[in-house]
Design an enzyme around this catalytic site. Structure first.
Site, short mmCIF file in Angstrom:
data_model
loop_
_atom_site.label_atom_id
_atom_site.label_comp_id
_atom_site.label_asym_id
_atom_site.label_seq_id
_atom_site.Cartn_x
_atom_site.Cartn_y
_atom_site.Cartn_z
CG HIS A 373 -2.01 -0.90 1.47
ND1 HIS A 373 -3.31 -0.68 0.74
CD2 HIS A 373 -1.79 -1.67 1.51
CE1 HIS A 373 -3.86 -1.52 0.71
NE2 HIS A 373 -3.05 -2.85 1.32
CE LYS A 564 -6.71 13.87 0.38
NZ LYS A 564 -6.75 12.38 -0.46
CB THR A 672 -9.83 4.64 -1.34
OG1 THR A 672 -10.02 5.67 0.53
CG2 THR A 672 -9.60 3.67 -1.33
C1 OX2 Z 1 -3.17 3.57 2.12
C2 OX2 Z 1 -2.47 4.59 1.28
O1 OX2 Z 1 -1.74 5.49 1.59
C3 OX2 Z 1 -3.22 4.67 0.23
O2 OX2 Z 1 -2.75 5.67 -0.47
C4 OX2 Z 1 -4.37 4.28 0.09
O3 OX2 Z 1 -5.00 4.28 -0.93
C5 OX2 Z 1 -4.79 2.90 1.05
O4 OX2 Z 1 -3.99 2.81 2.10
C6 OX2 Z 1 -5.63 2.02 0.80
O5 OX2 Z 1 -4.97 1.16 -0.55
N1 OX2 Z 1 -1.06 2.39 5.20
N2 OX2 Z 1 -2.54 3.20 5.07
C7 OX2 Z 1 -1.94 3.18 3.31
O6 OX2 Z 1 -0.64 3.07 3.29
C8 OX2 Z 1 -0.31 1.95 4.77
C9 OX2 Z 1 1.00 1.94 4.35
#
Ligand code: OX2
Length: 838
Positions: A373, A564, A672
């Protein structure tokens, strides 16, 4: 109750108080629960009594579907997805369950007949904040889609006693308050004290050869705790499938260490109990930042061990042949937080179930898949070897063995390439030695994916490049999605009704159907209704802002929203630079004709992330000056909404005109929130980062406000030596804006307060705010100018929504099912509940 149905017919056809769905039955069941579960008569019942009585009424209807699902899966030994995640950011259950049961209107009516307002009861629910942000919320959306698509699934997670902290703002600063979400009980979970699994920590190992000549290793732990299961049903939308979310709570195996107690060490005995229960006490509030704390590793291992033991337990109920484990279960690792599972499954199969290493390794690799992620280096998990070895001595041995065998293969593929070997190794041998969790996840998985097209490409080029070169066939992209049930039907009833009136309700399950709105973008009557819905949502948010922070905002101003987690790479402070720019222009030209503008922020900062907290203070300080300056009155407002969470998101997304997605290109893996805004008819101002790229592709470049440098341009800028001070010195407005912050204009003359932010921008500017500043300011101006042409704006808003079908989590889950999990839907009939009566 007399039944007209002949004997032998399923009793579910009758309206009994636990399963019936008519308004009258719901009302009666509610009163029954108020009396017999809450122990209250109406005259003295509190709002919370009402909420709980209703929650139990709804839960009964869930349980009917849940038990039918569980029985169907068991009878068919169905292939099951296990989603392993340290976080599930569910949001409130009641409203969502009413939507998915199709009972929202009936229950609202039943409550009204009882003299109650459903909205008041919905507001009573304390949301389970068992996650930090996007990653945990994604897990929740995926659970919704799995159930809706009738895929057998179990979510495994941790039942934190304290979820993400509640945020208060005092004097502009964030203050963290503990989140006692379980204070008034949790009607949605069922404790399973009989499902209790032992988890070991510390100690040492020894080996011997058993009487059949097998090499055996025994782990003698120093500490042992037990995991207790807490189950929550997750119902799909208008299907009978209700899947299981199983969260684990840690407890001491025995309440007292009687030996210590008998020798007089009462405190020592109680301490042991406290230490065990600490494991699931609190969610670490860090988003994308590794905090290498021992307790965090204990949490991770605790989750993985409980989940895998539970899967094996379920498996053995139906078959004794563990060599086919991966046919029954496929396990998704939500980032590296549960990556220790790879070593734990090996340990369980080899040490406890006596499978040969090679067999166990085949099963393990075919079981796991890993989702990455983030590319942020500070988020990549690695554990110092001494810490890891002292907590999980057996796992360290297993990891050494996995690594040795893996590196042998690498040597064959790349003879003599020592550097590559060092990079691929699960053990980081540079300086201090570490266990690299991403490497463990890659080696132990058959599939690896990123969460948006750009992110998946960058993964292959950067952090996972060597793994990509070694096994390119394992890599794929799975662009994130969000559930339209929570993020439209529940949170935006006005828009849902308008859309459904024109194209029916199919879009709720097949979001691509929104395309059928495209022709309506030209329809003046439809556009007027669209505008009216958005305006109503804005009025609602304006009322909430007034009540929450006492700021009055104009619902016909442009609602420009950035919500966010607060992080430098997400660049909330870039938005602040633009606000100050606007403010300056208004001060210079008091009669300047600008579009009235309301900036709304929300988000939490990790408690230990000083810069992020300072950004919150900066936003509030600028708000204070701007909101009280008569020169700009009614044209510029700045609001920071405290305690941004799922509930708050549900109010905010439907009311947005402009969605701020302004991260430095290459840093936001997907995002998201960007999808939730666009789905609710906001236009996006954003960089070419994460899923923004694909949103723009879908909605059309002409319906998206793009600004900023691309990943490649930024790489070029850094290669040539990035000099932010030159940019600032060559841009008079930018320089004035920075100087205004530095000179204490927003800090009552204090020139020190914001120095860490401004100095960093001048000197280093890791996230390239200055490089993107002018482009952002220009793009903002273009967007706000266009906002004055409401006809055009509404048309673009309709087209955005019409083209957002791709970003349903249903689409994402279908892709995981086909490409990674190879799992099929299992239809759950709402069968016979007559066994209840037997
Ligand atoms: C998040 C990401 O920062 C974000 O961009 C993404 O949409 C979300 O995960 C779901 O995929 N902790 N949080 C994220 O990554 C981590 C590690």
């Amino acid at each position: 109750m007399t039944s007209l149905i002949p004997p032998g017919c399923p009793t579910v056809l009758t309206e009994d108080d636990r399963t019936g769905t008519s308004v009258e039955t719901l009302r009666r069941a509610f009163m029954d629960n108020l009396f017999f579960v809450q122990g209250r008569f109406p005259e003295v019942a509190t709002k919370n009594d009402h909420y709980l009585a209703l929650a139990y009424t709804v839960r009964d209807r869930l349980l009917l579907r849940w038990l039918n699902s569980a029985k169907t899966y068991r009878d068919q030994f169905s292939r099951t997805v296990c989603y392993l995640s340290a976080e599930f950011l569910l949001g409130p259950h009641l409203g969502n369950n009413l939507i998915n049961l199709g009972l929202y209107d009936a229950v609202a009516e039943a409550m009204q007949q009882t003299g109650l307002d459903l909205n008041v009861l919905l507001d009573q629910e304390e949301e389970p904040g068992l996650g930090n942000g996007g990653l945990g919320r994604l897990a929740a959306c995926y659970m919704d889609s799995l159930a809706t698509l009738e895929i057998p699934a179990i979510g495994y997670g941790i039942r934190y006693e304290y979820g993400i902290f509640d945020q208060e703002i005092r004097d502009g600063w964030q203050v963290e308050i503990t989140d006692k979400w379980l204070r008034y009980g949790n009607p949605w979970e069922i404790a399973r004290p009989e499902i209790t699994l032992p988890v070991k920590f510390g100690g040492s190992t020894y080996s011997y050869t058993d009487d059949q000549g097998r090499y055996r290793v025994v782990w003698q732990p120093h500490q042992m705790v037990q995991g207790i299961a807490y189950d929550t049903p997750i119902l799909g939308y208008k299907v009978n499938t209700a899947n299981l979310l199983r969260l684990w709570r840690a407890e001491a195996i025995e309440s007292f260490d009687f030996q210590a107690f008998n020798t007089g060490d009462y405190y020592g005995a109680v301490n042991e109990k406290i230490a065990s229960e600490n494991i699931t006490k609190v969610l670490y509030p860090n988003d994308e930042q590794l905090q290498g704390k021992e307790l965090r590793l204990m949490q991770q291992y605790f989750l993985c061990s409980c989940a895998l033991q539970d899967m094996i337990r379920l498996y053995l109920q139906c078959s004794s042949d563990l060599t086919r484990f991966h046919h029954k279960f496929t396990v998704q690792l939500n980032d590296t937080h549960p990556a220790i599972s790879v070593a734990e499954l090996m340990r369980l199969l080899v040490d406890e179930h006596l499978l040969p290493w090679d067999t166990a390794w085949d099963i393990t690799r075919q079981t796991f898949a890993y989702t990455n992620h983030t590319l942020l280096p500070e988020a990549l998990e690695k554990w110092p070897l001494p810490l890891f070895g002292s907590l999980l001595p057996r796992h360290l041995q297993i990891i050494y063995e996995i690594n040795q065998r893996f590196l042998d293969q690498v040597r064959l593929a790349y003879p003599g390439d020592q550097e590559r070997l060092a990079r691929l190794s699960i053990i980081d041998e540079s300086e201090c030695r570490y266990v690299r969790m991403a490497n463990l996840a890659c080696v132990g998985s058959h599939a690896i994916n990123g969460v948006a097209a750009l992110h998946s490409e960058l993964l292959k080029q950067t952090v996972l490049r060597d793994f990509y070169e070694l096994t390119p066939e394992k890599f794929s992209n799975k662009t994130n999605g969000v559930t339209p049930r929570r993020w439209m039907v529940l949170s935006n009833p006005g828009l849902t009704r308008l859309i459904s009136n024109h194209i029916g309700e199919d879009w709720i399950k097949h979001l691509d159907q929104l395309r059928r709105l495209e022709p309506l973008a030209e329809d003046a009557g439809f556009a007027a209704e669209w505008h009216a819905v958005k305006h109503k949502n804005k009025v609602r948010l304006a009322e909430y802002i007034q009540q929450r922070v006492g700021i009055s905002v104009d619902p016909s101003s442009i609602f420009d929203i950035l919500v966010k987690r607060i992080h430098e790479y997400k660049r909330q402070h870039l938005c602040v630079l633009n606000i100050i720019t606007l403010y300056q222009r208004l001060k210079d030209h008091p009669n300047l004709d600008i579009t009235p503008h309301t900036f709304i922020f929300g988000g939490k900062a990790a408690p230990g992330y000083y810069k992020a907290k300072l950004i919150i203070k900066l936003i509030n300080s600028v708000a204070e000056v701007v909101n009280t300056d008569p020169t700009v009155a009614d044209r510029l407002k700045v609001v920071f909404l405290p305690d941004y969470n799922v509930t708050c998101g549900q109010r905010v997304y439907p009311a947005a005109d402009l969605s701020e997605q302004i991260s430095t290109a290459g840093y936001e893996a997907s995002g998201t929130g960007n999808m939730k805004f666009a789905l609710n008819g906001a236009l996006t101002i954003g960089t070419l980062d994460g899923a923004n790229v694909e949103i723009r592709e879908e909605v059309g470049a002409e319906n998206f406000f793009l600004f900023g440098n691309t990943v490649e341009q930024l790489q070029e800028i850094w290669r040539n030596g990035y000099r932010p001070w030159e940019i600032a010195n060559n841009n008079p407005m930018l320089k004035r804006v920075l100087d205004l912050i530095s000179c204490g204009h927003f800090s009552h003359g204090d020139t020190e307060l914001f120095r860490p932010i401004v100095e960093h921008l001048w000197q280093n500017d890791r996230y390239c705010l200055l490089a993107d500043y002018q482009s952002y300011v220009d793009c903002q101006e273009q967007a706000t100018r266009l906002y004055r042409d409401q006809k055009q704006w509404v048309k673009m808003s309709i087209l955005n929504v019409a083209r957002m079908g791709k970003f349903s989590s249903d689409r994402a889950i279908r892709e995981y099912c086909e490409d990674i999990w190879r799992v099929q839907p299992v239809h759950v009939p709402l069968a016979d509940t007559s066994y209840i009566a037997q």
